[in-house]
Design an enzyme around this catalytic site. Sequence first.
Site, PDB file in Angstrom:
ATOM      1  N   ASN A  70       0.858  -1.193   0.000  1.00 63.88           N
ATOM      2  CA  ASN A  70       0.000   0.000   0.000  1.00 63.88           C
ATOM      3  C   ASN A  70       0.890   1.237   0.000  1.00 63.88           C
ATOM      4  OD1 ASN A  70       0.601   0.749   2.858  1.00 63.88           O
ATOM      5  ND2 ASN A  70      -0.280  -1.273   3.182  1.00 63.88           N
ATOM      6  N   ASP A  86      -4.645  -6.618   5.186  1.00 64.39           N
ATOM      7  CA  ASP A  86      -5.631  -7.501   5.815  1.00 64.39           C
ATOM      8  C   ASP A  86      -5.552  -8.909   5.225  1.00 64.39           C
ATOM      9  OD1 ASP A  86      -6.725  -5.647   7.586  1.00 64.39           O
ATOM     10  OD2 ASP A  86      -7.890  -4.725   5.978  1.00 64.39           O
ATOM     11  N   LYS A 141       8.624 -17.035 -10.891  1.00 63.07           N
ATOM     12  CA  LYS A 141       7.783 -15.976 -11.456  1.00 63.07           C
ATOM     13  C   LYS A 141       6.565 -16.609 -12.138  1.00 63.07           C
ATOM     14  CE  LYS A 141       7.883 -12.328 -14.885  1.00 63.07           C
ATOM     15  NZ  LYS A 141       8.536 -11.881 -16.102  1.00 63.07           N
ATOM     16  N   PHE A 184      -4.578   2.996  14.831  1.00 56.53           N
ATOM     17  CA  PHE A 184      -4.936   3.988  13.820  1.00 56.53           C
ATOM     18  C   PHE A 184      -6.119   3.442  13.031  1.00 56.53           C
ATOM     19  CE2 PHE A 184      -2.137   7.688  12.963  1.00 56.53           C
ATOM     20  CZ  PHE A 184      -1.354   7.594  14.089  1.00 56.53           C
ATOM     21  N   LYS A 201     -13.342  -0.074  15.558  1.00 59.34           N
ATOM     22  CA  LYS A 201     -11.986  -0.638  15.719  1.00 59.34           C
ATOM     23  C   LYS A 201     -11.524  -0.507  17.164  1.00 59.34           C
ATOM     24  CE  LYS A 201     -10.791  -0.236  10.922  1.00 59.34           C
ATOM     25  NZ  LYS A 201     -10.271   0.515   9.802  1.00 59.34           N
ATOM     26  N   LYS A 209     -10.800  -3.922  19.013  1.00 60.02           N
ATOM     27  CA  LYS A 209      -9.382  -4.217  19.225  1.00 60.02           C
ATOM     28  C   LYS A 209      -8.922  -3.800  20.628  1.00 60.02           C
ATOM     29  CE  LYS A 209      -8.674  -3.757  14.243  1.00 60.02           C
ATOM     30  NZ  LYS A 209      -7.722  -3.703  13.159  1.00 60.02           N
TER      31      LYS A 209
END
Length: 412
Positions: free
Chosen positions: A211, A280, A290, A324, A338, A342
Amino acid sequence: MKGKTIVLGVCGGIAAYKAAALCSKLTQAGAKVHVVMTESATKLVGPVTFQALSHEAVRVDTFDELDPGVISHIDLADRADAVVVAPATANMLAKMATGIADDMLSTILLATTAPVFAAPAMNVHMYGHPATQANLAVLRERGVEFIEPGVGQLACGYVGKGRMEEPEKIVEFLKERFAAMETPRPLSGKKVLVTAGGTVERLDPVRYFTNDSSGKMGFALAEAARDHGAEVTLIAARVSEPLPAGVQVVRVTSALDMEEAVLSRYADADLVIKAAAVADYRPAETAPQKIKKTGDTLQVTLVKNPDILEELGRRKDRQFLIGFAAETDGLEKHAMDKLHRKNCDLVVGNDVSREAAGFGTDTNIVTVFDKEGPVLELPVLSKRETAERILRLAEERMSAGERAADACGGRV
Ligand code: PMT
């Protein structure tokens, strides 16, 4: 400066003449200055000059033991409140970076556990050379603090960056650093674990899922916690920024690596801040070769990664836990979900669809939530300032928790 023992390392650069003024100013400011010169430095300024200014014997040769009761390089390394290398030549920086100890000064630098400050001085091209820059980066990462050289006319005739900072400025810098070291800081004695960057989930030897996290938010938090006196461990996945200095860095790649790195350090941590963008899902299999182009479509099966923060929430006993939430909609709803799921003490929500917020930017716009709802709404701020504000809130909450625990004679 009063009562401080400073080892002043003088290397063989033309700026060695400025080191004489530095020695004099440090002594006048009340420090006990022990000058250690390299052999080359003695070709530029005589040791007697420094002896007269510091009222102490000047050391050059490692084997020239003045006191049979001690081994002088270890003795000086141990007694120093700080080692200041001024001028720090390209050669000495290279020795420091590689751990070479072949003279009195480099041996002291390897043996000391005191803070090390260096004021580089050299030709502009030597300073800009990738080897010197790489050495500076290594040393910065190990906690050496640099008093940046100035830009101007150099003794070699060039104009550019490489002039040793003026002695008055170096003394001011050191005074500030000593003052900061002596001021009790809110996270002194605390262990802080910060995660940063984006995890890399490999598909085959040349492809992966990741990301846009640059690591900036996590780095800002790690630096702020370091400056608040904490012993910081930074677990860094894929990042695009130089690693912060003065923190212990653990590099990881995937979410599974991060899980192992975080969980194995959790029991010792007082504060954990999970700023990393953890994937995730990961490919169910990582192909050893490959993957070849075959049909018009390619199906990749992804399997769920462990939720590290959720596991930390389950195992939490005394740790203060900050998660976060990176959202593009429903910030409060998702952040609160969250936080509860959590078991976090705080969740920092950022709407990453907003300009100036989220991935890759130097700024962020965050709202911090606790179990009741939003508690701190911040405007656009630099990530460093955002980190400061988050830490201040966490510190308040942590000390309130400690006071409450003391009041009832145990943990709450
Ligand atoms: O690195 P920068 O470029 O500066 O960008 C900063 C940032 C946008 C990455 C940062 O501000 C941020 O929002 N980080 C959290 C990103 C994220 O993964 O959010 P999330 O809502 O998907 O996850 C919620 C929390 O659970 C996070 O603390 C995350 O670290 C944690 N998590 C998520 C999934 C997982 N498998 N394990 C986790 O621990």
